[in-house]
Design an enzyme around this catalytic site. Structure first.
Site, PDB file in Angstrom:
ATOM      1  N   PRO A  91     -29.883  -6.914  -6.282  1.00  0.00           N
ATOM      2  CA  PRO A  91     -31.220  -6.826  -5.130  1.00  0.00           C
ATOM      3  C   PRO A  91     -32.598  -7.150  -6.501  1.00  0.00           C
ATOM      4  CG  PRO A  91     -30.140  -5.169  -4.798  1.00  0.00           C
ATOM      5  CD  PRO A  91     -29.421  -5.639  -6.073  1.00  0.00           C
ATOM      6  N   CYS A  92     -33.041  -8.671  -6.188  1.00  0.00           N
ATOM      7  CA  CYS A  92     -33.981  -8.999  -6.729  1.00  0.00           C
ATOM      8  C   CYS A  92     -34.973  -8.415  -6.198  1.00  0.00           C
ATOM      9  CB  CYS A  92     -34.051 -11.104  -6.224  1.00  0.00           C
ATOM     10  SG  CYS A  92     -34.792 -11.398  -5.101  1.00  0.00           S
ATOM     11  N   GLN A  93     -35.853  -7.643  -5.857  1.00  0.00           N
ATOM     12  CA  GLN A  93     -37.234  -7.084  -5.213  1.00  0.00           C
ATOM     13  C   GLN A  93     -37.738  -6.459  -6.117  1.00  0.00           C
ATOM     14  OE1 GLN A  93     -34.540  -7.591  -3.233  1.00  0.00           O
ATOM     15  NE2 GLN A  93     -34.781  -8.654  -2.286  1.00  0.00           N
ATOM     16  N   PHE A  95     -38.047  -6.849  -9.208  1.00  0.00           N
ATOM     17  CA  PHE A  95     -38.356  -8.225 -10.181  1.00  0.00           C
ATOM     18  C   PHE A  95     -38.853  -9.291  -9.667  1.00  0.00           C
ATOM     19  CE2 PHE A  95     -34.061  -5.607 -11.693  1.00  0.00           C
ATOM     20  CZ  PHE A  95     -34.788  -4.902 -12.102  1.00  0.00           C
ATOM     21  N   SER A  96     -39.312  -9.486  -8.398  1.00  0.00           N
ATOM     22  CA  SER A  96     -39.388 -10.828  -7.274  1.00  0.00           C
ATOM     23  C   SER A  96     -40.854 -10.878  -7.780  1.00  0.00           C
ATOM     24  CB  SER A  96     -39.245 -10.482  -6.097  1.00  0.00           C
ATOM     25  OG  SER A  96     -39.707 -11.652  -5.691  1.00  0.00           O
TER      26      SER A  96
END
Length: 411
Positions: A91-93, A95-96
């Site tokens: 999941p990228c959230q 670091f987004s």
């Protein structure tokens, strides 16, 4: 009595995927010739999308062994000695750029599970993907922590002893610089931020990829070179006009930004190269009718979504450029995101099918859920074509390292 002879056959290289989402990365890997032995995803809408395509016998995903549920309870040891590749996009959230930037403090940071999968399954190689935001200076130390964990997955954090992550990092650094670094399970890891537009995807989408080869695999690998470029597109738009002629665009509708025009005027001073033009939104959707509120009988998920707005910082993607990065949105798609801008100043939301083309999903792949939900799936996906290019290169080098026989012998 004579012995009964047995015949050995070579089976395809095998892979498992974590955090599969709607399947973009996995489809690219399957197209590269890997056989999926496990597809892990907890989001029920993404699972429904995969199931719906399996029910229609989609040729790429029909035989995927989907394993819905929390990856934290998955057993990866059962794959040891059976797979060549582990892949996934944690999941990228955390670091987004559009998220809350909590990084390692975010409960959605599942990089430790990616490392565990590598440690337990012991694949010959792995491919992981994440947002470019992970490479920001604010996350520089944690980025290095991720790389070292992937390099030495057996050197685990001593959580029962209260070891903090930065203390674990110090221990990994010490091991990395010692003579013991070649002992045990270890991987040679490289990483690079790639722009999908440079690989034939009609979208300016920058993501960081991590690729690792097990130390006993003699693969002298590097990321594939770009095949497409902005300069090649500008040559067709500004110097030769081939782009406009191909799409039969009248001169009055040939919109080019001032910045692009300035760059195009410099091209005559630069040496030409072998790259092909960036693909644009027009290239991707030119053969489709405009979406309507009633949808389309010919194209799946091709329905007009009303309510698009334009405001500073969210002005849509010009149709004669690759689109801006498709966004998932924490609370749905913001008004100005995922819209296409036409030369006359009009704009609208991209349909789900148009967005799927910008991510290089095939037209016969259906997305399950509401418009905002399907756009979330697409905004989180890896472009299928880019995944295919990287996975094909990894497979080729795995084959070279084993004398051409990447698969396993089955009797």
């Amino acid at each position: 009595m004579s012995k009964q002879s047995t015949k050995a056959t070579l089976v395809a290289p095998a892979a498992i995927e974590l955090f599969a989402g709607a399947g973009g990365l996995g489809m690219g890997i399957s197209k590269a010739g890997f056989k999926s032995l496990g597809v892990f995803e907890r989001d029920r809408y993404c699972c429904d999308t995969i199931r719906e395509n399996q029910q229609s016998n989609h040729p790429i995903v029909s035989l995927w062994p989907l394993e819905p549920g929390d990856v934290k309870v998955a057993d990866f040891k059962r794959f040891e000695g059976k797979i060549d590749l582990v892949s996934g996009g944690p999941p990228c959230q955390p670091f987004s750029l559009g998220g809350k930037h909590k990084g390692r403090k975010d409960a959605r940071d599942l990089w430790p599970e990616a490392v565990r999968a590598v440690r337990e399954a012991r694949p010959r190689a792995f491919i992981f993907e994440n947002v470019k935001g992970l490479t920001r200076e604010a996350f520089a130390t944690y980025f290095q922590y991720i790389v070292l964990q992937l390099s030495y997955p057996e050197i685990m954090r001593r959580e029962k002893d209260g070891e903090k992550w930065d203390e674990h990092l110090s221990r990994l650094e010490q091991h990395h610089t010692s003579r013991r670094s070649n002992r045990g399970l270890s991987y040679r890891v490289v990483f690079r931020v790639l722009n999908a537009a440079n690989y034939g995807v009609p979208q300016k989408r920058e993501r960081v990829f991590f690729v690792g080869f097990r130390n006993d695999i003699s693969a002298e690998w590097h990321f594939p070179e770009p095949t497409h470029s902005l300069d090649a597109l500008l040559r067709e738009q500004i110097q030769t006009g081939v782009y406009w002629e191909r799409h039969r665009v009248p001169r009055a509708q040939r919109a080019i930004s001032d910045r692009a025009r300035a760059r195009g005027q410099q091209l005559s001073l630069l040496p030409d190269d072998d790259t092909r033009p960036w693909l644009t939104i027009r290239d991707a959707i030119h053969d489709m009718p405009a979406p309507t509120i009633h949808g389309s009988n010919r194209y799946l998920n091709h329905r007009l979504q009303l309510g698009a707005r334009s405001y500073p910082g969210h002005t849509g993607s010009p149709i004669d450029e690759p689109s801006k990065t498709l966004k998932a949105g924490v609370h749905g798609v913001p008004g100005g995101e995922n819209t296409v801008l036409f030369p006359d100043g009009k704009f609208r939301y991209l349909s789900v099918r148009e967005s799927a083309r910008l991510q290089k999903f095939p037209d016969d792949f259906v997305f399950h859920g509401s418009w905002s939900e399907t756009m979330r799936q697409l905004g989180n996906a890896v472009p299928v074509a880019l995944a295919h290019i990287i996975a094909s290169s990894v497979r080729e080098h795995l084959a070279l390292s084993t004398g051409g026989n990447i698969g396993r012998l089955a009797v």
